[in-house]
Design a protein around this motif. Structure first.
Motif, PDB file in Angstrom:
ATOM      1  N   MET A 125       0.846  -1.192   0.000  1.00 15.42           N
ATOM      2  CA  MET A 125       0.000   0.000   0.000  1.00 15.42           C
ATOM      3  C   MET A 125       0.882   1.242   0.000  1.00 15.42           C
ATOM      4  O   MET A 125       1.944   1.253   0.631  1.00 15.42           O
ATOM      5  CB  MET A 125      -0.874   0.021   1.263  1.00 15.42           C
ATOM      6  N   GLU A 129      -2.794   5.225   0.797  1.00 15.90           N
ATOM      7  CA  GLU A 129      -3.668   4.063   0.996  1.00 15.90           C
ATOM      8  C   GLU A 129      -3.594   3.561   2.437  1.00 15.90           C
ATOM      9  O   GLU A 129      -4.614   3.228   3.041  1.00 15.90           O
ATOM     10  CB  GLU A 129      -3.273   2.930   0.041  1.00 15.90           C
ATOM     11  N   TYR A 133      -7.025   3.514   4.465  1.00 21.83           N
ATOM     12  CA  TYR A 133      -7.729   2.253   4.726  1.00 21.83           C
ATOM     13  C   TYR A 133      -7.336   1.589   6.045  1.00 21.83           C
ATOM     14  O   TYR A 133      -8.076   0.769   6.563  1.00 21.83           O
ATOM     15  CB  TYR A 133      -7.506   1.272   3.569  1.00 21.83           C
TER      16      TYR A 133
END
Lengths: 216, 224
Positions: A125, A129, A133
């Motif tokens: 990631m 990101e 997340y």
């Protein structure tokens, strides 16, 4: 000389308190958005960005809010921009709020276990990101109580904008005192109105904190 | 037209700035000593187990923590004369700062006291110590050590907050700034310099408080 009843005074103070509320909400929302950006810079992988944002936070936490307001108020005309007490108040309080919220949220981000960073990194990631997340959703849970608690500081901070002539609750109190010569009553009521605005938020913040501790 | 800065116009008034820094520092020192003392007493009252005392101090803490410092200052300076209590500017400023810091430090110190392990207090009781002795020798020192960083931040916040005391004409640093800019018509430069001075004061104060904490609490812990 006209006579002022206590009701007249209270009514006018409540009218002025609307501006305290509007300014607080605006500063809190704008400061929240700016604070999120400062936070992202503060925990980013780029050392220079981290240092810059740390400096930004230190600067606003190490100087009086009144000075920040004065500087914004007098800096705008230097850049050739006409300013009013209202814009200066919003801009200064936004900057102030963003610095404090970024620092509060940094603590929350750092409370997320390091393994979460490493796990998300091993999933390839990117930084954005990871934040979007994995880290922020977990940090958010811890962040709510201190954020609500800080909103009280924002409301109290708006009182200082009365000094550059923005007419909110405190300024209205001064103006009404000058007309009625009843400082004890007027400032007592002003204090009471601030209390009515802030106390529920303080209680709510404390309750959120308690439920969070129980959930853990 | 580009604005040309004129910082020397500020430094012509260096003595005024120095006076302002000195008064701000003096206000901070006095209100820190008195405010923290009130905080210790308040925290002791809140954890005493006497319901009425707990409630009374609780009301004081909540009222102060949920109203702006500026309004507290105005209430003391403009409002109290109605009751026949007329204070000169700097006394009103000190009183407002003491009352303010007293409330915050009560809350901070109380958290430290409540974190005292039950067993320590029981150990004191089993040595036939009185409640006052237990508080003095067992409870308050580790509590102060634990909360010293939080208390230090609050003291810095109160120092920075003292800038609004200029509004009742207490002649501290912000008052000096207002005075200078009304003479040289260079508000931006003046407030820029004074903001830098506040930043310096905040850094210095933080350092001093950290040193003080190390000196007082670390050594006592080592000896114990």
């Amino acid at each position: 000389m006209p006579e002022f009843t206590t009701w007249d005074i209270l009514y006018n103070l409540i009218l002025a308190a609307r501006w305290t509320v509007v300014l607080s909400i605006l500063a809190f929302i704008c400061g929240g958005i700016a604070g999120l950006l400062v936070l992202l810079g503060r925990v980013s992988p780029l050392p220079w960005l981290r240092r810059t944002m740390n400096l930004y936070i230190e600067l606003f936490q190490g100087t009086p809010l009144l000075m920040q307001i004065f500087i914004v108020f007098f800096a705008f005309p230097l850049m050739g921009v006409e300013t009013t007490a209202w814009t200066a108040a919003v801009v200064a309080l936004t900057l102030f709020t963003s610095a404090y919220l970024a620092e509060i949220w940094r603590g929350c981000v750092e409370s997320v276990p390091k393994g979460q960073w490493e796990a998300s990194e091993s999933l390839a990631m990117s930084f954005t990101e990871q934040m979007r997340y994995v880290i922020l959703p977990q940090a958010l849970r811890v962040a709510v109580p201190p954020t609500v608690g800080f909103s009280v500081q924002v409301i109290k901070g708006t009182a200082v904008t009365s000094i550059i002539g923005f007419v909110e609750l405190t300024k209205a109190g001064t103006m009404i005192t000058n007309a009625t010569f009843q400082p004890f009553l007027v400032y007592g009521l002003v204090g009471l109105l601030y209390f009515a605005l802030c106390y529920p938020l303080s209680v709510y913040a404390k309750r959120l904190e308690r439920t969070l501790h129980v959930a853990r | 037209m580009a604005y040309s800065f004129d910082f020397p116009a500020v430094f012509d008034y260096t003595p005024v700035l120095v006076d302002g820094v000195v008064l701000t520092a003096a206000l901070t020192v006095v209100s820190t000593v008195a405010g923290v003392s009130i905080g210790i007493a308040g925290a002791a009252a809140r954890t005493s187990g006497v319901k009425a005392l707990d409630t009374a101090v609780g009301v004081y803490v909540e009222v102060i923590r949920n109203t702006p410092f500026l309004v507290q200052l105005f209430f003391i300076f403009f409002g109290l004369p109605t009751l026949g209590i007329r204070l000169p500017e700097w006394q009103a400023a000190v009183l407002a700062m003491v009352v303010n810091l007293g409330a915050y430090s009560t809350e901070i110190i109380r958290a430290g006291i409540q974190a005292t392990p039950r067993g320590l207090i029981e150990a004191g009781e089993s040595l036939a110590m009185t409640r006052a002795e237990i508080f003095r020798h067992i409870v308050i020192k580790p509590a102060m050590k634990k909360i010293w960083p939080a208390l230090s931040s609050q003291i810095v916040i109160v120092m920075l907050g003292s800038s609004v005391c200029s509004q009742i004409a207490a002649e501290e640093l912000t008052f000096a700034a207002n005075f200078i800019q009304s003479r040289n018509f260079r508000p931006f430069e003046v407030y820029f310099v004074v903001t830098a001075l506040y930043l310096g004061l905040a850094v210095l104060l933080r350092w001093l408080l950290a040193r003080f904490g190390n000196l007082v609490f670390a050594r006592r812990a080592a000896r114990a």
